[in-house]
Design an enzyme around this catalytic site. Structure first.
Site, short mmCIF file in Angstrom:
data_model
loop_
_atom_site.label_atom_id
_atom_site.label_comp_id
_atom_site.label_asym_id
_atom_site.label_seq_id
_atom_site.Cartn_x
_atom_site.Cartn_y
_atom_site.Cartn_z
N SER A 95 2.09 2.26 9.07
CA SER A 95 2.03 1.45 10.99
C SER A 95 2.50 -0.20 10.00
O SER A 95 2.20 -1.12 10.92
CB SER A 95 0.57 1.40 11.14
OG SER A 95 0.53 1.03 10.15
N HIS A 100 3.15 -0.31 1.07
CA HIS A 100 1.27 -0.29 0.69
C HIS A 100 1.53 0.33 -0.18
O HIS A 100 1.42 1.60 0.71
CB HIS A 100 0.29 -1.39 1.66
CG HIS A 100 0.95 -0.80 2.85
ND1 HIS A 100 1.77 -0.62 3.59
CD2 HIS A 100 -0.08 0.30 3.79
CE1 HIS A 100 1.97 0.17 4.66
NE2 HIS A 100 0.78 0.89 4.60
P1 AMP Z 1 -0.53 2.08 6.85
O1 AMP Z 1 -0.87 3.19 7.97
O2 AMP Z 1 -0.12 3.08 5.54
O3 AMP Z 1 0.93 1.19 7.39
O4 AMP Z 1 -1.41 0.89 6.66
C1 AMP Z 1 -1.60 0.11 6.91
C2 AMP Z 1 -3.38 -0.37 6.69
O5 AMP Z 1 -3.01 -1.76 6.94
C3 AMP Z 1 -4.15 0.30 7.98
O6 AMP Z 1 -5.01 0.90 6.43
C4 AMP Z 1 -4.76 -0.69 8.60
O7 AMP Z 1 -6.29 -0.66 8.81
C5 AMP Z 1 -4.56 -1.58 7.17
N1 AMP Z 1 -4.65 -4.19 7.48
C6 AMP Z 1 -3.94 -3.76 9.27
N2 AMP Z 1 -4.08 -5.11 9.60
C7 AMP Z 1 -4.67 -5.67 8.35
C8 AMP Z 1 -5.54 -6.55 8.02
N3 AMP Z 1 -5.28 -7.69 8.76
N4 AMP Z 1 -6.13 -6.36 6.36
C9 AMP Z 1 -6.51 -5.44 6.05
N5 AMP Z 1 -5.92 -4.98 6.00
C10 AMP Z 1 -5.44 -4.21 7.48
#
Ligand code: AMP
Length: 114
Positions: A95, A100
């Site tokens: 997302s 990451h």
């Molecule tokens: P992914 O779905 O693998 O792309 O993971 C993206 C992650 O970023 C998700 O687990 C979200 O909860 C996390 N995330 C989104 N915005 C933030 C933020 N401002 N600070 C910390 N984590 C975030």
């Protein structure tokens, strides 16, 4: 190009609960934790996703994994174990288009993922 959310966290334009930082990577707690401990480790270089990493990214990718190991250990996850996850693209559940590595721990995780 506009900055990704995670570039804004690196630049301290958006706040985050940072648990580790060095010249190549940053680690901070996930805002929507899926386990008692849920941390993201990101390269400071804005590689969008692992499928777009290049041979020249070998050092940063190796560093990222070694620091994920260090952070997991420092957060007390080494004894019982933990999971590292990298979601890639739509089907992978990505997302945020900035590479990451999720560190998930503090509870027993099921397999396979949904
Ligand atoms: P992914 O779905 O693998 O792309 O993971 C993206 C992650 O970023 C998700 O687990 C979200 O909860 C996390 N995330 C989104 N915005 C933030 C933020 N401002 N600070 C910390 N984590 C975030």
């Amino acid at each position: 190009m506009s900055q990704t959310l995670f570039e804004k966290i690196i630049a301290r334009e958006i706040s985050a609960d940072i648990v580790y930082e060095d010249n190549l990577v940053l680690a901070f707690r996930d805002i929507n934790p899926q386990a008692p401990t849920h941390v993201l480790v990101i390269p400071k270089k804005p590689i969008p996703r692992i499928s777009e990493a290049e041979e020249s990214d070998q050092e940063v990718l190796g560093h990222l994994l070694l620091k994920a190991r260090l952070v997991a250990k420092e957060l007390g996850l080494a004894k019982n174990g933990f999971r590292l996850v990298i979601n890639n693209g739509y089907d992978g559940g990505e997302s945020v288009p900035h590479l990451h590595c999720h560190i998930l721990g503090g509870r027993a995780l099921s397999w396979p993922p949904g």
